[in-house]
Design a protein around this motif. Structure first.
Motif: not given
Length: 179
Positions: A148-176
Motif C-alpha cells: 500500500x501507499x500507507x498504513x494507519x494504526x490506532x488500536x494496535x498501539x494501545x493498552x486498555x484503550x490508551x496509546x502506549x509509547x513503547x507499542x508505538x515505537x515497536x509498530x513503526x520499527x516493524x512496519x518500516x
C-alpha cells in the motif's frame, strides 16, 4: 511508506510520534469514540504539532470535525462530501467525482477490527492508506501482500484503550523494516 498514528490525545504522544518517524497523526473529534478529544483540546494539539508532522482531524462526518478542521492539515471523515483537504475513509471504493488528498480503506469503520481486503483494494493499493485492525503481528503480511501507499494504526498501539509509547515505537520499527 506513509505511516499515520491515530487517536492521539497528548503532546507527549505527538512528540513520540515525531521522534519515532511517523508521517502523520490523527486526533479524533467524533463524540462517540473512546479516543474522543474535545475540539478545544484538539485545536491545541494541532497547533502544537503544526509544521512538525502532518495532522488529521478525524470524525465520522463533517459535522464532527467542523470546530477544529481549520486548524488541521487534513479532514478525515467517512462521509462522502466535498470539504477542503479531504482524507476520505471508507470501506467502499472512492467515488470518481470527489476530490480528496488521501483515501483510507477501513472496513472496520473505526472499530479496529481486522478484515481481509477485497480485490478492488488490491488493484489500487498503491494509492490507499490501509487501516482497521492493523497491529505488529499482521502488518508485515499486509505490506508484503498489498504494497500500500500507507498504513494507519490506532488500536494496535494501545493498552486498555490508551496509546502506549513503547507499542508505538515497536509498530513503526516493524512496519518500516518489512521486506
Amino acid at each position: 511508506m506513509f505511516i499515520k498514528v491515530c487517536g492521539l490525545k497528548t503532546k507527549e504522544q505527538i512528540d513520540k510520534a515525531i521522534e519515532y518517524g511517523y508521517d502523520a497523526i490523527g486526533v479524533v473529534t467524533y463524540p462517540k469514540s473512546k479516543r474522543y478529544c474535545d475540539p478545544k483540546d484538539a485545536i491545541e494539539l494541532a497547533n502544537y504539532a503544526k509544521g512538525r508532522i502532518k495532522t488529521f482531524v478525524v470524525g465520522m462526518t463533517a459535522e464532527d470535525v467542523k470546530e477544529a478542521a481549520d486548524f488541521f492539515d487534513y479532514t478525515q471523515i467517512y462521509e462522502v462530501i466535498q470539504v477542503p483537504n479531504l482524507a476520505l475513509s471508507s470501506k467502499e471504493p472512492p467515488p470518481k467525482d470527489l476530490n480528496y488528498d488521501y483515501f483510507f480503506y477501513d472496513a472496520s469503520i473505526g472499530s479496529g477490527v481486522f478484515e481481509e481486503f477485497p480485490d478492488w483494494v488490491k488493484e489500487i493499493a498503491c494509492e490507499i492508506i490501509l487501516s482497521g485492525g492493523l497491529n505488529k503481528d499482521n502488518i508485515c503480511a499486509v505490506i508484503r501482500d498489498l504494497k500500500p501507499f500507507g498504513i494507519d494504526i490506532s488500536s494496535g498501539v494501545e493498552k486498555e484503550g490508551v496509546k502506549d509509547i513503547e507499542m508505538m515505537r515497536e509498530f513503526i520499527t516493524i512496519a518500516r523494516n518489512c521486506q
